[in-house]
Scaffold this motif. Structure first.
Motif, PDB file in Angstrom:
ATOM      1  N   LEU A   1     -18.740 -72.067  14.013  1.00  0.00           N
ATOM      2  CA  LEU A   1     -18.280 -72.251  12.635  1.00  0.00           C
ATOM      3  C   LEU A   1     -17.450 -73.518  12.491  1.00  0.00           C
ATOM      4  N   HIS A   2     -16.517 -73.744  13.408  1.00  0.00           N
ATOM      5  CA  HIS A   2     -15.690 -74.955  13.326  1.00  0.00           C
ATOM      6  C   HIS A   2     -16.536 -76.221  13.531  1.00  0.00           C
ATOM      7  N   SER A   3     -17.586 -76.117  14.340  1.00  0.00           N
ATOM      8  CA  SER A   3     -18.475 -77.267  14.506  1.00  0.00           C
ATOM      9  C   SER A   3     -19.223 -77.555  13.210  1.00  0.00           C
ATOM     10  N   LEU A   4     -19.653 -76.508  12.514  1.00  0.00           N
ATOM     11  CA  LEU A   4     -20.338 -76.695  11.231  1.00  0.00           C
ATOM     12  C   LEU A   4     -19.421 -77.331  10.201  1.00  0.00           C
ATOM     13  N   LEU A   5     -18.119 -77.085  10.344  1.00  0.00           N
ATOM     14  CA  LEU A   5     -17.141 -77.657   9.417  1.00  0.00           C
ATOM     15  C   LEU A   5     -16.654 -79.034   9.866  1.00  0.00           C
ATOM     16  N   GLY A   6     -17.094 -79.479  11.053  1.00  0.00           N
ATOM     17  CA  GLY A   6     -16.725 -80.807  11.532  1.00  0.00           C
ATOM     18  C   GLY A   6     -15.395 -80.884  12.240  1.00  0.00           C
ATOM     19  N   ASP A   7     -14.798 -79.739  12.604  1.00  0.00           N
ATOM     20  CA  ASP A   7     -13.513 -79.716  13.304  1.00  0.00           C
ATOM     21  C   ASP A   7     -13.783 -79.439  14.782  1.00  0.00           C
ATOM     22  N   TYR A   8     -14.075 -80.483  15.548  1.00  0.00           N
ATOM     23  CA  TYR A   8     -14.542 -80.305  16.913  1.00  0.00           C
ATOM     24  C   TYR A   8     -13.418 -79.949  17.882  1.00  0.00           C
TER      25      TYR A   8
ATOM     26  N   LYS B   1     -36.784 -72.615  21.805  1.00  0.00           N
ATOM     27  CA  LYS B   1     -37.540 -73.853  22.021  1.00  0.00           C
ATOM     28  C   LYS B   1     -36.995 -74.986  21.152  1.00  0.00           C
ATOM     29  N   LYS B   2     -36.684 -74.667  19.900  1.00  0.00           N
ATOM     30  CA  LYS B   2     -36.141 -75.695  19.005  1.00  0.00           C
ATOM     31  C   LYS B   2     -34.777 -76.156  19.500  1.00  0.00           C
ATOM     32  N   MET B   3     -33.938 -75.214  19.938  1.00  0.00           N
ATOM     33  CA  MET B   3     -32.627 -75.577  20.464  1.00  0.00           C
ATOM     34  C   MET B   3     -32.771 -76.406  21.735  1.00  0.00           C
ATOM     35  N   ASN B   4     -33.762 -76.069  22.555  1.00  0.00           N
ATOM     36  CA  ASN B   4     -34.027 -76.827  23.776  1.00  0.00           C
ATOM     37  C   ASN B   4     -34.382 -78.278  23.444  1.00  0.00           C
ATOM     38  N   ASP B   5     -35.246 -78.480  22.449  1.00  0.00           N
ATOM     39  CA  ASP B   5     -35.629 -79.839  22.037  1.00  0.00           C
ATOM     40  C   ASP B   5     -34.435 -80.610  21.490  1.00  0.00           C
ATOM     41  N   LYS B   6     -33.589 -79.927  20.739  1.00  0.00           N
ATOM     42  CA  LYS B   6     -32.398 -80.590  20.190  1.00  0.00           C
ATOM     43  C   LYS B   6     -31.474 -81.067  21.304  1.00  0.00           C
ATOM     44  N   MET B   7     -31.292 -80.231  22.321  1.00  0.00           N
ATOM     45  CA  MET B   7     -30.363 -80.603  23.394  1.00  0.00           C
ATOM     46  C   MET B   7     -30.920 -81.729  24.249  1.00  0.00           C
ATOM     47  N   TYR B   8     -32.227 -81.770  24.463  1.00  0.00           N
ATOM     48  CA  TYR B   8     -32.803 -82.919  25.168  1.00  0.00           C
ATOM     49  C   TYR B   8     -32.610 -84.201  24.355  1.00  0.00           C
TER      50      TYR B   8
ATOM     51  N   PHE C   1     -30.230 -88.191  15.693  1.00  0.00           N
ATOM     52  CA  PHE C   1     -29.049 -87.418  15.326  1.00  0.00           C
ATOM     53  C   PHE C   1     -29.376 -86.444  14.202  1.00  0.00           C
ATOM     54  N   SER C   2     -30.130 -86.890  13.208  1.00  0.00           N
ATOM     55  CA  SER C   2     -30.486 -86.036  12.070  1.00  0.00           C
ATOM     56  C   SER C   2     -31.295 -84.825  12.523  1.00  0.00           C
ATOM     57  N   PHE C   3     -32.142 -85.013  13.522  1.00  0.00           N
ATOM     58  CA  PHE C   3     -32.942 -83.904  14.032  1.00  0.00           C
ATOM     59  C   PHE C   3     -32.111 -82.928  14.856  1.00  0.00           C
ATOM     60  N   ALA C   4     -31.211 -83.447  15.681  1.00  0.00           N
ATOM     61  CA  ALA C   4     -30.556 -82.618  16.691  1.00  0.00           C
ATOM     62  C   ALA C   4     -29.214 -82.043  16.268  1.00  0.00           C
ATOM     63  N   CYS C   5     -28.617 -82.530  15.205  1.00  0.00           N
ATOM     64  CA  CYS C   5     -27.286 -82.050  14.820  1.00  0.00           C
ATOM     65  C   CYS C   5     -27.376 -80.699  14.109  1.00  0.00           C
ATOM     66  N   PRO C   6     -26.273 -79.948  14.041  1.00  0.00           N
ATOM     67  CA  PRO C   6     -26.264 -78.701  13.268  1.00  0.00           C
ATOM     68  C   PRO C   6     -26.363 -78.999  11.771  1.00  0.00           C
ATOM     69  N   LYS C   7     -26.620 -77.965  10.979  1.00  0.00           N
ATOM     70  CA  LYS C   7     -26.635 -78.103   9.521  1.00  0.00           C
ATOM     71  C   LYS C   7     -25.212 -77.911   9.012  1.00  0.00           C
ATOM     72  N   PHE C   8     -24.505 -79.021   8.858  1.00  0.00           N
ATOM     73  CA  PHE C   8     -23.101 -78.975   8.457  1.00  0.00           C
ATOM     74  C   PHE C   8     -22.960 -78.380   7.051  1.00  0.00           C
ATOM     75  N   VAL C   9     -21.804 -77.766   6.811  1.00  0.00           N
ATOM     76  CA  VAL C   9     -21.560 -77.131   5.516  1.00  0.00           C
ATOM     77  C   VAL C   9     -20.232 -77.603   4.946  1.00  0.00           C
ATOM     78  N   THR C  10     -20.135 -77.516   3.641  1.00  0.00           N
ATOM     79  CA  THR C  10     -18.878 -77.752   2.926  1.00  0.00           C
ATOM     80  C   THR C  10     -18.275 -76.401   2.590  1.00  0.00           C
TER      81      THR C  10
END
Length: 540
Positions: free
Chosen positions: A258-265, A339-346, A391-400
């Motif tokens: 959740l904090h990653s989605l909000l950008g607070d790493y 599989k999708k998460m695997n591709d994102k991490m590579y 980056f656009s492919f592999a990043c999470p779907k950030f939320v406001t």
């Protein structure tokens, strides 16, 4: 008894021994009855309805009997199979329709609705009413678990508990993006959103996760476990129960996400507390949870410019996925997501290695070179367009977290959170864009005049000195060394080429360490021994 049962389920599940074992009829289907449209044939309708009734009756029976093995089988295999065969493009029956079958059992109906809403999100397009109803159903479930003076008599498999937390955050994320697309909604739907500002409110979601963490005393348990003690001595009457213990642990991973989605790493890594990421433990038996944990930890490290830690995190989990393929394949409903998460991490690993080249595991490196070799060459040339695409492919779907202004003109407001993170990432990448090029020239020489390198790079000497200072600065990263705190570390240089400037001459030293062949063979022997032990465990 429960812990032993869960261990048995995990072992049996990995070997595929209990897939499809339930105590209800209907395992053999005539293809004529596999149509999800129950109105096409009255006989098919009665057959399907009867089978669903039997499934629901036995599901309720095993939940009340706390039969973990049967619950696990019916949850992972039975519900998924019926969903695919009977409801591929339709929702499951409403809870009101099945209430008479289960005697209006409120707990079972809450669990049933949780599964049904998850099916709607996975297979269909949820309506705004379904999004709201699902939120209130989660409120009922968590109120039942939390608002009690004594532990509730509910036992669920670890996989289901993880899926509850995972889906809870996913639906919050989905709703947060959905409401920012209000330009596509009707006036009635917008009015409904205005009248329900607390629906999927970020404070409510955070409150649930923190309440589960506090109720389970999971921080105290992890501290005791890390130091070699007995977690049960500090668990309290709630935390000693597997339901609360595992929900508390999974909530920590939920807070990381959740904090990653909000950008607070920084906060995302801080909430992990005493979780030791590089240590196998009794808390890390759910593959999807492990994969989610390392993905968000690695991404947080990447955004914090801790590339060595990000590379280590991605390599660890990618190697785990390779080794756990037989176990993951038994969970057919998770294969696509993993599989999708695997591709994102590579993809993220390729970005990290272009910024901080280093030696990684041979198996992971082989797949990376096979799939991303061309892209990595472009990244080393400073291709910012490709960086943005990856980056656009592999990043999470950030939320406001806040609600939008519904009276504003329609626009792409759902992209605002992503655009902010992308802007910050690309700003950092522009600052480092010349580093791979400078490194490629430095590796060719042992000494080199500044004027010569400036001519190669087509820039004046003063600008080159600034870029060389930038090289020194950007190649020095905070790196984790030991301890449970993921935020701690020491500053280390990650560059394989070091240099210093004396007068107008650059003196270069190759810091690359030659491979120790003895250690390489020892590591390979250990890997084969671990593989042999895994195959033996699967067989028995």
């Amino acid at each position: 008894m429960y812990t032993q049962a869960e261990e048995f389920v995990e072992a049996e599940l990995e070997s595929g021994a209990i897939a499809g074992v339930y105590g209800y009829p209907g395992d053999d289907y005539d293809s004529h009855y596999q149509d999800a449209d129950l109105n096409q044939d009255s006989h098919a309708e009665s057959y399907v309805v009867e089978e669903v009734k039997n499934f629901i009756k036995y599901f309720q029976k095993h939940i009340h009997e706390q039969n973990v093995r049967e619950i696990h089988a019916m949850y992972e295999s039975g519900f998924t199979r019926l969903s695919d065969e009977k409801f591929p493009k339709a929702p499951w029956p409403e809870a009101d329709q099945i209430a008479p079958i289960v005697g209006d059992d409120p707990l079972f109906l809450t669990l049933y609705k949780e599964l049904c809403f998850r099916h709607v999100y996975a297979k269909l397009k949820p309506t705004i009413e379904q999004r709201i109803d699902s939120y209130y159903n989660y409120c009922d479930l968590f109120n039942y678990i939390l608002n009690t003076d004594e532990p509730v008599p509910l036992v669920l498999p670890n996989q289901w508990l993880w899926d509850i937390i995972d889906e809870f955050i996913y639906q919050f994320q989905s709703f947060s993006l959905f409401r920012y697309k209000f330009g596509k909604l009707g006036m009635d739907q917008i009015q409904l959103l205005k009248e329900n500002p607390k629906i999927w409110n970020v404070h409510s979601v955070l409150n649930v996760l923190h309440s589960l963490v506090d109720k389970s005393r999971i921080y105290e348990q992890l501290e005791e476990y890390r130091t070699g003690g007995d977690p049960d001595t500090v668990a309290g009457q709630f935390g000693i129960r597997p339901l609360y213990k595992m929900l508390g642990y999974f909530s920590l991973i939920g807070l990381l996400r959740l904090h990653s989605l909000l950008g607070d790493y920084s906060m995302a890594l801080k909430v992990l507390g005493n979780i030791e990421l590089n240590r196998k433990s009794m808390y890390s038996r759910v593959p999807a949870c492990q994969i989610t944990t390392y993905y968000y930890v690695g991404f947080a490290y990447l955004m914090m410019r801790r590339y060595q830690d990000a590379i280590r995190s991605f390599c660890n989990i990618l190697l785990y996925i390779q080794r756990a393929k037989p176990m993951i394949q038994n969970r057919a409903y998770q294969i696509d997501a993993i599989k999708k998460m695997n591709d994102k991490m590579y993809t993220l690993l390729a970005i990290c290695l272009s910024l901080s080249p280093q030696r990684i595991d041979e198996n992971v490196n082989a797949h990376l070179r096979e799939t991303y070799n061309e892209k990595m060459i472009k990244l080393q040339r400073g291709d910012l367009g490709l960086l943005e695409e990856m980056f656009s492919f592999a990043c999470p779907k950030f939320v406001t977290p806040s609600a939008p202004n519904y009276d504003a003109a329609p626009g792409k407001y759902h992209r605002e959170a992503f655009d902010i993170q992308l802007k910050n990432f690309l700003q950092e990448m522009r600052q480092q864009s010349l580093i791979p090029i400078i490194r490629s020239y430095l590796k060719l020489y042992t000494t080199m005049p500044i004027t010569k390198l400036a001519a190669f790079l087509d820039m004046d000497e003063e600008t080159l000195r600034t870029q060389l200072l930038c090289y020194k600065h950007k190649q020095r990263h905070l790196t984790w060394t030991k301890g449970p705190d993921a935020l701690e570390g020491e500053f280390q240089s990650s560059s394989d080429v070091d240099f210093y400037i004396e007068n107008d001459m650059i003196h270069i030293a190759d810091t690359k360490v030659e491979r120790g062949y003895g250690n390489f063979f020892i590591r390979q022997i250990i890997k084969f021994e671990e593989l042999g032990q895994t195959l033996t465990a699967d067989r028995y």
